[in-house]
Design an enzyme around this catalytic site. Structure first.
Site, PDB file in Angstrom:
ATOM      1  N   PHE A  65       0.852  -1.192   0.000  1.00  0.00           N
ATOM      2  CA  PHE A  65       0.000   0.000   0.000  1.00  0.00           C
ATOM      3  C   PHE A  65       0.886   1.239   0.000  1.00  0.00           C
ATOM      4  O   PHE A  65       1.718   1.405   0.896  1.00  0.00           O
ATOM      5  CB  PHE A  65      -0.948   0.052   1.205  1.00  0.00           C
ATOM      6  CG  PHE A  65      -1.847   1.249   1.150  1.00  0.00           C
ATOM      7  CD1 PHE A  65      -2.963   1.260   0.326  1.00  0.00           C
ATOM      8  CD2 PHE A  65      -1.556   2.411   1.866  1.00  0.00           C
ATOM      9  CE1 PHE A  65      -3.784   2.388   0.219  1.00  0.00           C
ATOM     10  CE2 PHE A  65      -2.370   3.542   1.767  1.00  0.00           C
ATOM     11  CZ  PHE A  65      -3.482   3.525   0.947  1.00  0.00           C
ATOM     12  N   ASP A  80       9.177   2.670   1.909  1.00  0.00           N
ATOM     13  CA  ASP A  80       7.989   3.399   2.350  1.00  0.00           C
ATOM     14  C   ASP A  80       7.808   3.118   3.841  1.00  0.00           C
ATOM     15  O   ASP A  80       7.296   2.067   4.237  1.00  0.00           O
ATOM     16  CB  ASP A  80       6.772   2.933   1.545  1.00  0.00           C
ATOM     17  CG  ASP A  80       5.466   3.594   1.986  1.00  0.00           C
ATOM     18  OD1 ASP A  80       5.452   4.226   3.064  1.00  0.00           O
ATOM     19  OD2 ASP A  80       4.463   3.470   1.257  1.00  0.00           O
ATOM     20  N   LYS A 140       2.733   9.687   8.296  1.00  0.00           N
ATOM     21  CA  LYS A 140       1.778   9.485   9.390  1.00  0.00           C
ATOM     22  C   LYS A 140       2.157  10.120  10.738  1.00  0.00           C
ATOM     23  O   LYS A 140       1.560  11.096  11.147  1.00  0.00           O
ATOM     24  CB  LYS A 140       1.483   7.998   9.549  1.00  0.00           C
ATOM     25  CG  LYS A 140       0.630   7.479   8.369  1.00  0.00           C
ATOM     26  CD  LYS A 140      -0.011   6.150   8.669  1.00  0.00           C
ATOM     27  CE  LYS A 140      -1.118   5.828   7.685  1.00  0.00           C
ATOM     28  NZ  LYS A 140      -0.685   5.172   6.460  1.00  0.00           N
TER      29      LYS A 140
HETATM   30  C1  LIG Z   1      -0.964   5.430   5.052  1.00  0.00           C
HETATM   31  C2  LIG Z   1       0.082   4.975   4.120  1.00  0.00           C
HETATM   32  C3  LIG Z   1       0.339   5.675   2.934  1.00  0.00           C
HETATM   33  C4  LIG Z   1      -0.504   6.826   2.457  1.00  0.00           C
HETATM   34  O1  LIG Z   1      -0.414   7.932   3.288  1.00  0.00           O
HETATM   35  P1  LIG Z   1      -1.441   9.151   3.088  1.00  0.00           P
HETATM   36  O2  LIG Z   1      -0.960  10.172   4.077  1.00  0.00           O
HETATM   37  O3  LIG Z   1      -2.804   8.636   3.395  1.00  0.00           O
HETATM   38  O4  LIG Z   1      -1.327   9.612   1.690  1.00  0.00           O
HETATM   39  C5  LIG Z   1       1.392   5.250   2.138  1.00  0.00           C
HETATM   40  N1  LIG Z   1       2.145   4.198   2.491  1.00  0.00           N
HETATM   41  C6  LIG Z   1       1.932   3.507   3.628  1.00  0.00           C
HETATM   42  C7  LIG Z   1       2.827   2.360   3.976  1.00  0.00           C
HETATM   43  C8  LIG Z   1       0.885   3.866   4.479  1.00  0.00           C
HETATM   44  O5  LIG Z   1       0.648   3.157   5.583  1.00  0.00           O
END
Ligand SMILES: *Cc1c(COP(=O)(O)O)cnc(C)c1O
Length: 413
Positions: free
Chosen positions: A153, A240, A269
């Protein structure tokens, strides 16, 4: 306004709106992009939230790994209050000293060379994807490709949803952005195979452990293997850490568990404890690709967001919360393993630090409501996995209450 409509017009409007309402929940002027629980919170403190009826809930979600310091942390509240009274926004047309300070702190902690600031995780990943493409073009590859993982994700913008390995996130939004090659997660062999089949790959983008996919923890040594495959082929290793970063897994960054460095690192986050801020950090060659005019974000790294993030980092450090996440995480994990020992409908209990997943043998979305009735906030992801992302400030007593309540709920499910 309806008062002034003739009866038949009113009837017509009522019919249309209520028919649509049934399908799309249009009772409020919000796009129905979320299936929301009906509870509404009005204040918080630490690991607790209060709803508009003054009922108190124990929060094991932290706004999806955002409020690592819990709610209404005094250091963040003070930073935001003081900075908002001094200066909220200027522009990246000018020097922003707080942005420089934040970049200095983040590069010190991570071993990266520099940082670009934006406002969300998806945006941070967009910057990473753009860096990889710049590298490809520098190497004379017209259509450079990035390896991404099944179950990944990375966000909801067009490029990041294309990088995401979940059809539910992509469906309806084709054409997808090109230039991604997908391989299974936690499978270094598959990654090596991609290398032998294609000449257009320039980078690998992955989560050090997958959050949305159901707290998928790869085998020890996986990240180090990905690192060496990237080195062998001259690919950028892009991590990420939007969900895992800043202490959540018991290290400042999850790659530090394996003693490696990525070339590109994305954060968001928990960086501002709820004040929107994202960052894309880079190292070595990757840090030199973005030049003036190539990328920008109007709000990115404004003084307010940077001051909040500086307060978050100082607090994590001063309160020793990164080690605390490791300790508390294993305590909760062990507590749940004890409480659920011998339960036939438990497939796996896993995690790292305060990122914990309890996988059931069947869909368990209903547990969210049952927990809510018990004044406990949990999350279910990937249909069958209860995901816990408690704040790093949670006390031992609160953790014990979490284990006790959740253990009973899952046992009886
Ligand atoms: C939440 C998340 C995102 C997206 O972040 P947003 O601030 O909602 O755009 C991307 N990568 C990972 C691993 C996430 O948990």
């Amino acid at each position: 306004m309806c008062e002034r409509q003739p009866g038949f017009v009113r009837a017509l409007l009522f019919f249309n709106v209520s028919e649509l309402g049934k399908r799309y929940r249009m009772e409020k002027p919000l796009m129905p992009s979320y299936r929301r629980l009906s509870v509404a919170f009005v204040r918080g403190q630490g690991a607790w939230l209060w709803d508009d009826q003054e009922r108190r809930y124990l929060d094991a979600v932290s706004g999806i790994a955002v409020c690592g310091l819990g709610h209404a942390h005094p250091a963040v509240a003070q930073a935001v209050a003081e900075q908002s009274a001094a200066l909220v926004h200027t522009s990246n047309l000018y020097r922003v000293p707080l942005q420089e300070s934040l970049a200095a702190r983040l590069t010190q902690l991570s071993g990266m060379d520099n940082a670009f600031f934006c406002n969300s995780g998806a945006e941070a990943n967009e910057a990473a994807i753009k860096i990889a493409r710049l590298l490809g073009h520098e190497r004379g590859i017209d259509l450079p490709a990035i390896v991404v993982m099944e179950g990944a994700f990375h966000g909801r913008t067009l490029a990041t949803l294309s990088a995401t390995g979940n059809r539910n996130v992509q469906r309806g939004f084709e054409p997808l952005v090109q230039g991604f090659v997908r391989v299974p997660y936690d499978d270094p062999e598959a990654l090596g195979q991609a290398a032998s089949q294609r000449r257009d790959i320039v980078a690998v983008l992955l989560e050090p452990l997958q959050g949305e996919a159901g707290v998928v923890v790869p085998a020890p040594g996986y990240l180090a293997e990905v690192r060496s495959i990237c080195d062998r082929h001259g690919w950028l290793m892009m991590l990420d850490e939007v969900q895992t970063g800043l202490g959540r897994t018991g290290a400042w960054f999850a790659y530090q568990h394996e003693g490696i460095y990525p070339d590109v690192l994305t954060l968001a986050k928990s960086l501002g404890n709820g004040v929107p801020i994202g960052a894309c950090l880079a190292r070595g060659q990757a840090a030199e690709l973005i030049q003036p005019g190539m990328h920008a974000a109007t709000f990115g790294g404004n003084p307010l967001a940077c001051q909040a993030a500086l307060a978050v980092i100082a607090t994590l450090e001063q309160a020793g919360l990164v080690n605390r996440a490791a300790q508390l995480g294993s305590r909760i994990l062990n507590g749940l393993r004890d409480a659920l020992h011998g339960c036939g409908h438990i497939k796996d209990i896993r995690g790292k630090g305060l990122m914990i997943g309890i996988e059931l043998t069947r869909p368990c979305g209903e547990l969210v409501d049952r927990a809510l009735n018990e004044a406990l906030l949990i999350n279910v992801t990937a249909d069958t996995v209860v995901r816990l992302l408690p704040p790093l400030v949670m006390s031992d007593a609160e953790a014990a209450e979490l284990v006790h309540k959740l253990g009973a709920l899952i046992k009886g499910f």
